[in-house]
Design a protein around this motif. Structure first.
Motif, mmCIF file in Angstrom:
data_model
loop_
_atom_site.group_PDB
_atom_site.id
_atom_site.type_symbol
_atom_site.label_atom_id
_atom_site.label_comp_id
_atom_site.label_asym_id
_atom_site.label_seq_id
_atom_site.Cartn_x
_atom_site.Cartn_y
_atom_site.Cartn_z
ATOM 1 N N ASN A 156 14.313 -25.870 -32.049
ATOM 2 C CA ASN A 156 14.312 -26.786 -33.205
ATOM 3 C C ASN A 156 14.280 -26.024 -34.522
ATOM 4 O OD1 ASN A 156 11.438 -26.462 -34.091
ATOM 5 N ND2 ASN A 156 11.053 -27.245 -32.025
ATOM 6 N N THR A 157 14.749 -26.703 -35.578
ATOM 7 C CA THR A 157 14.875 -26.068 -36.899
ATOM 8 C C THR A 157 13.510 -25.756 -37.520
ATOM 9 O OG1 THR A 157 15.126 -28.264 -37.882
ATOM 10 C CG2 THR A 157 17.142 -27.050 -37.427
ATOM 11 N N LYS A 158 12.495 -26.526 -37.153
ATOM 12 C CA LYS A 158 11.141 -26.281 -37.690
ATOM 13 C C LYS A 158 10.660 -24.893 -37.272
ATOM 14 C CE LYS A 158 6.521 -28.299 -37.793
ATOM 15 N NZ LYS A 158 5.611 -29.291 -37.216
ATOM 16 N N ASP A 159 10.839 -24.561 -35.981
ATOM 17 C CA ASP A 159 10.422 -23.238 -35.496
ATOM 18 C C ASP A 159 11.279 -22.127 -36.103
ATOM 19 O OD1 ASP A 159 8.437 -24.386 -33.980
ATOM 20 O OD2 ASP A 159 9.552 -24.319 -32.092
ATOM 21 N N LEU A 160 12.572 -22.407 -36.282
ATOM 22 C CA LEU A 160 13.457 -21.410 -36.898
ATOM 23 C C LEU A 160 13.039 -21.146 -38.338
ATOM 24 C CD1 LEU A 160 16.038 -19.650 -36.517
ATOM 25 C CD2 LEU A 160 17.312 -21.546 -37.528
ATOM 26 N N SER A 161 12.741 -22.205 -39.067
ATOM 27 C CA SER A 161 12.292 -22.089 -40.457
ATOM 28 C C SER A 161 11.011 -21.259 -40.532
ATOM 29 C CB SER A 161 12.060 -23.479 -41.042
ATOM 30 O OG SER A 161 11.759 -23.395 -42.397
ATOM 31 N N LYS A 162 10.115 -21.484 -39.562
ATOM 32 C CA LYS A 162 8.845 -20.745 -39.522
ATOM 33 C C LYS A 162 9.097 -19.258 -39.270
ATOM 34 C CE LYS A 162 4.426 -20.558 -37.125
ATOM 35 N NZ LYS A 162 3.707 -20.891 -35.904
ATOM 36 N N ASP A 170 12.927 -18.526 -47.161
ATOM 37 C CA ASP A 170 12.760 -19.976 -47.082
ATOM 38 C C ASP A 170 14.090 -20.619 -46.708
ATOM 39 O OD1 ASP A 170 12.078 -22.601 -47.262
ATOM 40 O OD2 ASP A 170 11.766 -22.628 -49.427
ATOM 41 N N LEU A 171 14.155 -21.161 -45.496
ATOM 42 C CA LEU A 171 15.381 -21.808 -45.016
ATOM 43 C C LEU A 171 15.278 -23.329 -45.006
ATOM 44 C CD1 LEU A 171 16.684 -19.841 -41.895
ATOM 45 C CD2 LEU A 171 17.664 -19.945 -44.172
ATOM 46 N N GLY A 172 14.100 -23.844 -45.322
ATOM 47 C CA GLY A 172 13.835 -25.276 -45.198
ATOM 48 C C GLY A 172 14.888 -26.148 -45.855
ATOM 49 N N GLU A 173 15.212 -25.851 -47.123
ATOM 50 C CA GLU A 173 16.155 -26.685 -47.870
ATOM 51 C C GLU A 173 17.548 -26.632 -47.258
ATOM 52 O OE1 GLU A 173 18.150 -26.898 -52.277
ATOM 53 O OE2 GLU A 173 16.150 -25.997 -52.123
ATOM 54 N N PHE A 174 17.994 -25.423 -46.885
ATOM 55 C CA PHE A 174 19.336 -25.270 -46.295
ATOM 56 C C PHE A 174 19.429 -26.031 -44.969
ATOM 57 C CE2 PHE A 174 22.435 -23.305 -43.501
ATOM 58 C CZ PHE A 174 23.547 -23.189 -44.317
ATOM 59 N N LEU A 175 18.428 -25.864 -44.114
ATOM 60 C CA LEU A 175 18.438 -26.513 -42.801
ATOM 61 C C LEU A 175 18.451 -28.035 -42.930
ATOM 62 C CD1 LEU A 175 15.864 -24.224 -40.940
ATOM 63 C CD2 LEU A 175 18.330 -24.273 -40.581
ATOM 64 N N GLN A 176 17.687 -28.541 -43.938
ATOM 65 C CA GLN A 176 17.610 -29.987 -44.130
ATOM 66 C C GLN A 176 18.889 -30.546 -44.750
ATOM 67 O OE1 GLN A 176 14.056 -30.924 -46.274
ATOM 68 N NE2 GLN A 176 13.434 -32.467 -44.802
ATOM 69 N N SER A 177 19.366 -29.896 -45.818
ATOM 70 C CA SER A 177 20.538 -30.431 -46.529
ATOM 71 C C SER A 177 21.802 -30.355 -45.682
ATOM 72 C CB SER A 177 20.742 -29.698 -47.856
ATOM 73 O OG SER A 177 21.074 -28.337 -47.623
ATOM 74 N N LYS A 178 21.911 -29.329 -44.848
ATOM 75 C CA LYS A 178 23.115 -29.164 -44.016
ATOM 76 C C LYS A 178 22.965 -29.811 -42.637
ATOM 77 C CE LYS A 178 25.233 -26.505 -47.008
ATOM 78 N NZ LYS A 178 26.363 -26.966 -47.776
ATOM 79 N N LYS A 179 21.763 -30.339 -42.362
ATOM 80 C CA LYS A 179 21.491 -30.954 -41.043
ATOM 81 C C LYS A 179 21.947 -30.045 -39.908
ATOM 82 C CE LYS A 179 21.467 -35.746 -42.475
ATOM 83 N NZ LYS A 179 22.076 -36.076 -43.725
ATOM 84 N N VAL A 180 21.446 -28.809 -39.923
ATOM 85 C CA VAL A 180 21.861 -27.787 -38.963
ATOM 86 C C VAL A 180 21.420 -28.156 -37.551
ATOM 87 C CG1 VAL A 180 21.575 -25.358 -38.283
ATOM 88 C CG2 VAL A 180 21.853 -25.956 -40.700
ATOM 89 N N ASN A 181 22.394 -28.135 -36.626
ATOM 90 C CA ASN A 181 22.123 -28.360 -35.207
ATOM 91 C C ASN A 181 22.141 -26.989 -34.534
ATOM 92 O OD1 ASN A 181 22.194 -28.861 -32.475
ATOM 93 N ND2 ASN A 181 23.795 -30.418 -32.574
#
Length: 199
Positions: A156-162, A170-181
């Protein structure tokens, strides 16, 4: 560079195993022209054995393995595929392993394709092979490679962001705005393009 004269003969055991086992240890069993990443042509056509995790070549009807050296990069121009050798820790053991390099840079995206041996409860009586052994592909694994460190991409993206925040990124904004799968290779390729462009 690889010293091609020092490559060693494959064991007969592997050839016997292939004869007596259903399926194949290859995702592609054809030998193809290859070159080292600096453009130096390889003297023999190669193929990747995903069961033994070796690059193979044929010479005078005998199969050989390429010496596996840390950092070795082999490109197959016909398929635009590049394999890189990196140390991989599994079950507390470090071994050199081949990875398909999907994106290179300070942060590289690597794919590990493997085949395992399954079955093997019966016997081969010489006339009929009842061993039940077969080569079976495993689920592909994706890794982040940076500073000689391999990190298995989480589910999941949460663990990747961590993981990236622990590296000060900080990847949070990129992962959220691009809806990375994280199961989508195209999304991951875009993510690694972003990482390498902004670092």
């Amino acid at each position: 560079a690889n010293n091609w004269k020092n490559n060693t003969n494959r064991s007969i055991d592997m050839d016997e195993l292939k004869k007596n086992t259903a399926g194949t240890p290859y995702f592609d069993d054809k030998f193809k022209k290859a070159q080292l990443i600096d453009g130096t042509p390889v003297p023999n056509e190669l193929r990747y054995n995903a069961f033994s995790d070796q690059m193979e070549f044929m010479k005078d009807g005998v199969t050989y393995e390429v010496n596996k050296l840390n950092g070795l990069k082999i490109k197959f121009p016909a398929t635009n595929t590049t394999y890189v050798v990196k140390p991989l820790i599994k079950d507390n053991k470090e071994t050199l392993s081949y990875f398909n390099e999907l994106r290179s840079g300070k942060f590289s995206l690597l794919e590990k394709k493997s085949i395992k041996l399954t079955g093997g409860t019966g016997v081969n009586n010489g006339l009929v092979n009842n061993t039940g052994q077969s080569f079976s592909p495993l689920k592909d694994e994706l890794y982040i490679s940076t500073n000689d460190t391999l990190i298995l991409i989480p589910k999941n993206t949460k663990d990747l962001s961590k993981q990236f925040s622990e590296m000060g990124i900080d990847l949070g904004e990129f992962l959220q705005s691009k809806k990375v799968n994280l199961k989508n290779t195209a999304d991951l390729t875009a993510l690694f393009y972003f990482l390498n462009k902004n670092r």
